[in-house]
Structure formats: C-alpha cells, structure tokens
Design an enzyme around this catalytic site. Structure first.
Site, mmCIF file in Angstrom:
data_model
loop_
_atom_site.group_PDB
_atom_site.id
_atom_site.type_symbol
_atom_site.label_atom_id
_atom_site.label_comp_id
_atom_site.label_asym_id
_atom_site.label_seq_id
_atom_site.Cartn_x
_atom_site.Cartn_y
_atom_site.Cartn_z
ATOM 1 N N ASP A 71 0.812 -1.212 0.000
ATOM 2 C CA ASP A 71 0.000 0.000 0.000
ATOM 3 C C ASP A 71 0.851 1.270 0.000
ATOM 4 O O ASP A 71 0.507 2.247 -0.650
ATOM 5 C CB ASP A 71 -0.931 0.009 1.207
ATOM 6 C CG ASP A 71 -2.069 -0.999 1.064
ATOM 7 O OD1 ASP A 71 -2.203 -1.582 -0.032
ATOM 8 O OD2 ASP A 71 -2.818 -1.202 2.036
ATOM 9 N N THR A 182 -10.777 3.617 5.379
ATOM 10 C CA THR A 182 -10.610 2.337 6.077
ATOM 11 C C THR A 182 -9.234 2.235 6.740
ATOM 12 O O THR A 182 -8.855 1.172 7.181
ATOM 13 C CB THR A 182 -10.788 1.154 5.105
ATOM 14 O OG1 THR A 182 -9.830 1.283 4.057
ATOM 15 C CG2 THR A 182 -12.179 1.113 4.515
ATOM 16 N N ALA A 206 -9.056 9.250 19.727
ATOM 17 C CA ALA A 206 -9.063 9.358 21.189
ATOM 18 C C ALA A 206 -9.399 10.780 21.620
ATOM 19 O O ALA A 206 -8.631 11.457 22.304
ATOM 20 C CB ALA A 206 -7.704 8.936 21.766
#
Length: 379
Positions: A71, A182, A206
């Site tokens: 990737d 994704t 977070a």
C-alpha cells in the site's frame, strides 16, 4: 488509453519484486515498449535496458505507471502522478495489500487485459496542503495532525467555508479521503466511505473533547485546521509519513483534489470485499462473523499453495514447490485476526495427508511445518 508505448515502474524500497519485474519487462520487450525506472531503483530492473529518469519525466512520458510493492508504494505512486491522466496499475508484492489491484499471480492476466482494453479506470481523490515551511504535500489516504509524545494534546479548530465549526482536543485529528476511510480514520472511529463519493472525512483519534464525531464534507467546501493556543506541538503526517510540524497558532488550509489520480481496475474485487478483508485483518469485529470450525483447506495449485478458507475468504496459506516425487512446504502464513485458532495445524495436516496419498517425499522448509512434524512424528 491507446496502445501503451512507455511504462514506468515504481518499486518497493526493500521488498524483492524480481518476478514481477521479469513479467513486466518480458511483456514490454515483446511489444517494443520502453521501460522507465527512477534513478535509485533502475538498477533493480533486470531483463531489459530500463531507462533512468526523474519522477517528473517518468510521469510525463509513461502511458502507464506500475506500482510494485504494498500500500505504501501504491500511495507513493499516486502522489507522483497527481494531477496527470497517466493511469496506475497496483501490483501487490509480498504481504497483504489492499490498494493494489492484482497480486503477483494475476499479473500476466492483467497485462493481457490491458492489451485488450478490458479494464476500467477509477479516479481517486487526494487531499492537499501547504506545510508551515511552504512545501506543498498531497495524500491519498490522509493528512493527520498528531500529538508529539511528551507534548500536549492536539487542540485543533475545524473551520468550514471560513467559519469556525468545532474544536477537537484529541491524540490526533485526521483528514481522510474515501480511500483512506478504512485506514487511520477508521481506527479513530470514522465511517467507511465508498470511493464513489467525493468527500473528505474529518475525525479525531481518542478525543478528549465532548465532541468526538466525524465530519463528512463535500470536496467543494473549504476546510482549514487551526492549531489552537492550548495545543501541544503537532507532527504533520502525510499518508503516515511525518513531513513537518505545526506549532500553536499555525493554520493548515486543506484542499481536496477530486480527480487527482486514475487507477486501473479489472472489477475482480469490489471496494466492499477489500474493506471487509482489511478490517478483519486489523482485528476488528468482522461484519460477517466467521467461525474457524467452518474452515476448509483447498489446494490452490495454480498459486502453488494450500489455502484455508472461511466463508470463501482466504485466511491462511501454506506455500509449496513441487519437484519430481517431492513436495517442499515453504511457508505458512495465517491472517493475524485468526491466529491461535489451530488453522496452521489444519493446513499442515492437509498438506501432509495429500503428500502421503500421492506418495511424495516431504521437505519441511517451513519452521512451523517442521515443528508440526516433530510433534506428530508418530503419525
């Protein structure tokens, strides 16, 4: 895309791309196609006189760019080609990759399909910004402002169409393309977005602020990220690579580039199949519960491997090489989301049973299989 006359190769910095390079150079030589390589990679392109050129010239001259690697290599190739019509074919060499269109075993077929114009071209959106030091950068997955260890949180104001919309306080604030939905964005709780949608997704990892929802913006809307006075120093990650730093008071104007790269698709797998495979590998609860007791082992002989499949998805492989009267068991790999469930043992048992049935001598090169044989030597 007429007949390709020039093809440019972009290689993974370390992975061995030898057999893929041979397939492409063989195809090129047969058709009188010129092969271009980047200056620091061209020495790895064997089998023909590949010409060393700088990236800009490669993109200018090539009718097709081929990314060989994973990737990261695909993202780098798309960044090279940004804003040009030159289509990119992604070839996955090595471990599981999700952006590439074909694996090594399908490369020959892919090159024939290109000859015969049996493919489609899909556009990919990029996200573009100018770093505090004045350099322009593009990402095809995401641009993220990430807290630097030992510094304060990422306190970032999101401005849309010139007006302040919301402030995040988080470990990171991520602006993602649909391709990147994704990746980092997903792990931060963002939505999965179809690549057919032209949008940018803004998410917080977070989040410590009460507001922790993702925003989905149209690519026509102006987006800016303001690093607030309360923020720590932030690293600017472009497709996962730190390209610079932002201090409190800096602003990043983010510009979507809707038709930034063209990628070749053969329509073998859809975005959704890939997304499912990827999200399962990353260990999240799979959308479709897969039960290891449903596993089947298949001899995928054209790929020289045994596959353990659950629900039609390959979740592990045992590669082999056949010689006269011998089978060499080379390497066992189980998808990390399925480790510890006895699937490697299922593969080894099936391979050994098949070898016995065919009266083949087994050479256990794979350390796992060798250990399995020792544990089951009585059989």
């Amino acid at each position: 895309m007429g007949m390709v006359k020039v093809v440019g190769l972009v290689l993974h910095p370390r992975r061995d791309c030898g057999s893929a390079i041979e397939a492409i150079t063989g195809w090129a030589v047969e058709r009188g196609v010129t092969v271009l390589g980047l200056p620091d990679e061209v020495s790895r392109i064997s089998g023909c006189s590949a010409e060393a050129v700088e990236a800009a010239e490669m993109v200018e001259r090539a009718g097709l760019l081929v990314s060989l690697g994973g990737d990261g290599t695909m993202l780098r190739t798309m960044r090279l080609v940004e804003g040009h019509e030159t289509p990119v074919l992604g070839v996955n060499v090595g471990r599981l990759g999700f952006l590439a269109e074909v694996d090594l075993s399908g490369l020959g077929e892919a090159l024939s399909a290109i000859d015969e114009h049996r493919f489609t071209i899909e556009s990919r959106t990029a996200v573009h910004t100018t770093l505090p030091d004045g350099r322009a950068v593009s990402a095809f997955n995401d641009i993220a402002l990430v807290r630097v260890p030992g510094h304060g949180l990422a306190a970032v104001g999101i401005r849309v169409e010139g007006g302040g919309f919301v402030n995040y306080a988080a470990d990171a604030v991520i602006v993602s393309t649909p391709t990147g939905s994704t990746a980092y964005s997903f792990s931060a709780g963002g939505p999965i977005v179809s690549p057919n949608v032209q949008a940018l997704i803004v998410s917080a990892a977070a989040a410590h602020s009460s507001f922790n929802r993702s925003l989905v913006l149209d690519t026509s809307e102006q987006l800016a990220l303001d690093v607030l006075p309360t923020s720590g120093r932030l690293a600017i990650e472009v497709d996962g690579i730190i390209e610079g730093y932002a201090e409190p008071g800096s602003t990043l104007e983010i510009r979507p580039v809707p038709l930034a790269a063209q990628v070749i698709r053969f329509g073998r797998t859809s975005f959704y199949e890939r997304a499912r495979r990827k999200l399962r590998v990353e260990g999240s609860a799979s959308a479709v519960a897969l039960d290891p007791s449903d596993a089947v082992v298949v001899d995928s002989f054209e790929r020289h491997r045994y596959e353990v499949q659950i629900g039609g998805e390959v979740v592990g492989t045992l590669e082999y090489a056949m010689k006269s009267g011998q089978i060499e068991l080379l390497n066992t790999e189980i998808d990390q989301a399925f480790s510890g469930r006895g699937l490697a043992g299922r593969l080894a048992a099936a391979a050994l049973a098949a070898a016995r049935a065919r009266d083949l001598t087994v050479i256990a090169t794979c350390p796992y299989v060798a250990g399995y044989l020792e544990r089951h030597s009585e059989s």
